[in-house]
Scaffold this active site. Structure first.
Site, PDB file in Angstrom:
ATOM      1  CG  ASP A  31     -88.806  48.577  40.572  1.00 19.61           C
ATOM      2  OD1 ASP A  31     -89.400  47.584  40.117  1.00 19.61           O
ATOM      3  OD2 ASP A  31     -88.714  49.665  39.952  1.00 19.61           O
ATOM      4  CB  VAL A  97     -89.041  43.114  32.507  1.00 15.25           C
ATOM      5  CG1 VAL A  97     -87.833  42.214  32.246  1.00 15.25           C
ATOM      6  CG2 VAL A  97     -88.613  44.576  32.598  1.00 15.25           C
ATOM      7  CG  HIS A 101     -90.052  40.755  37.350  1.00 17.51           C
ATOM      8  ND1 HIS A 101     -90.262  40.589  35.995  1.00 17.51           N
ATOM      9  CD2 HIS A 101     -90.735  41.863  37.710  1.00 17.51           C
ATOM     10  CE1 HIS A 101     -91.036  41.572  35.561  1.00 17.51           C
ATOM     11  NE2 HIS A 101     -91.353  42.354  36.578  1.00 17.51           N
TER      12      HIS A 101
HETATM   13  P1  5GP Z   1     -92.921  44.875  35.405  1.00 16.84           P
HETATM   14  O1  5GP Z   1     -93.432  46.210  34.909  1.00 16.84           O
HETATM   15  O2  5GP Z   1     -92.458  44.036  34.227  1.00 16.84           O
HETATM   16  O3  5GP Z   1     -93.825  44.140  36.334  1.00 16.84           O
HETATM   17  O4  5GP Z   1     -91.652  45.218  36.282  1.00 16.84           O
HETATM   18  C1  5GP Z   1     -90.425  45.613  35.765  1.00 16.84           C
HETATM   19  C2  5GP Z   1     -89.789  46.456  36.828  1.00 16.84           C
HETATM   20  O5  5GP Z   1     -88.404  46.554  36.543  1.00 16.84           O
HETATM   21  C3  5GP Z   1     -90.343  47.885  36.890  1.00 16.84           C
HETATM   22  O6  5GP Z   1     -90.936  48.109  38.168  1.00 16.84           O
HETATM   23  C4  5GP Z   1     -89.118  48.752  36.642  1.00 16.84           C
HETATM   24  O7  5GP Z   1     -89.109  49.920  37.447  1.00 16.84           O
HETATM   25  C5  5GP Z   1     -87.955  47.823  36.956  1.00 16.84           C
HETATM   26  N1  5GP Z   1     -86.761  48.115  36.189  1.00 16.84           N
HETATM   27  C6  5GP Z   1     -86.694  48.370  34.848  1.00 16.84           C
HETATM   28  N2  5GP Z   1     -85.408  48.572  34.481  1.00 16.84           N
HETATM   29  C7  5GP Z   1     -84.660  48.431  35.611  1.00 16.84           C
HETATM   30  C8  5GP Z   1     -83.254  48.523  35.867  1.00 16.84           C
HETATM   31  O8  5GP Z   1     -82.422  48.781  34.973  1.00 16.84           O
HETATM   32  N3  5GP Z   1     -82.842  48.326  37.156  1.00 16.84           N
HETATM   33  C9  5GP Z   1     -83.735  48.027  38.159  1.00 16.84           C
HETATM   34  N4  5GP Z   1     -83.217  47.856  39.390  1.00 16.84           N
HETATM   35  N5  5GP Z   1     -85.063  47.944  37.955  1.00 16.84           N
HETATM   36  C10 5GP Z   1     -85.524  48.133  36.689  1.00 16.84           C
END
Ligand code: 5GP
Length: 116
Positions: A31, A97, A101
């Site tokens: 992450d 996102v 995931h």
């Molecule tokens: P959510 O908030 O949808 O559960 O998780 C999305 C995750 O994707 C977040 O923890 C965020 O830090 C991670 N993330 C967003 N953009 C990127 C990226 O460009 N690269 C990586 N490795 N992680 C990302």
């Protein structure tokens, strides 16, 4: 056509990220904003499912693949193999996102990392 997700763009090499492991159906990255000493994301290669509830009804085998790959990664990245698996589901629960995931969190977990 909707825009490809960040994760599809990573998989296609359009956004730089080290792919730390993959199978034919899932891949993993660190992450970008870690909430725990070990904070990995396990992501299906298909962007067909927005969240874990859609995935569970649409392709339960793929959900099982995510869980088993998370276990393998935790075995590689932690001393004891223990980990927390988090699927944020819905914007009000912190999902940003909408390409399903799993967050694999481990090592010195605190209450703060629960909402990662
Ligand atoms: P959510 O908030 O949808 O559960 O998780 C999305 C995750 O994707 C977040 O923890 C965020 O830090 C991670 N993330 C967003 N953009 C990127 C990226 O460009 N690269 C990586 N490795 N992680 C990302």
């Amino acid at each position: 056509m909707t825009e490809p997700s960040i994760f599809t763009r990573i998989l296609n090499g359009e956004i730089p990220a080290e792919i730390i492991g993959e199978t034919d159906r899932v891949f993993a990255v660190r992450d970008i904003a870690p909430q725990a000493p070990v904070h990995l994301l396990v992501i299906p290669k298909t962007a067909e499912y927005r969240d874990v509830t859609e995935l569970a009804s649409g392709d339960p085998e793929l959900l099982a693949d995510i869980v088993s790959f998370a276990r393998e990664l935790a075995a590689q990245h932690t001393d004891d193999g223990d980990f927390r698996l988090v699927f944020n589901t819905g914007a009000n629960a912190g999902q940003t996102v909408f390409h399903v995931h799993a967050h694999v969190l481990a090592g010195g977990l605190t209450e703060k990392s629960v909402g990662a």
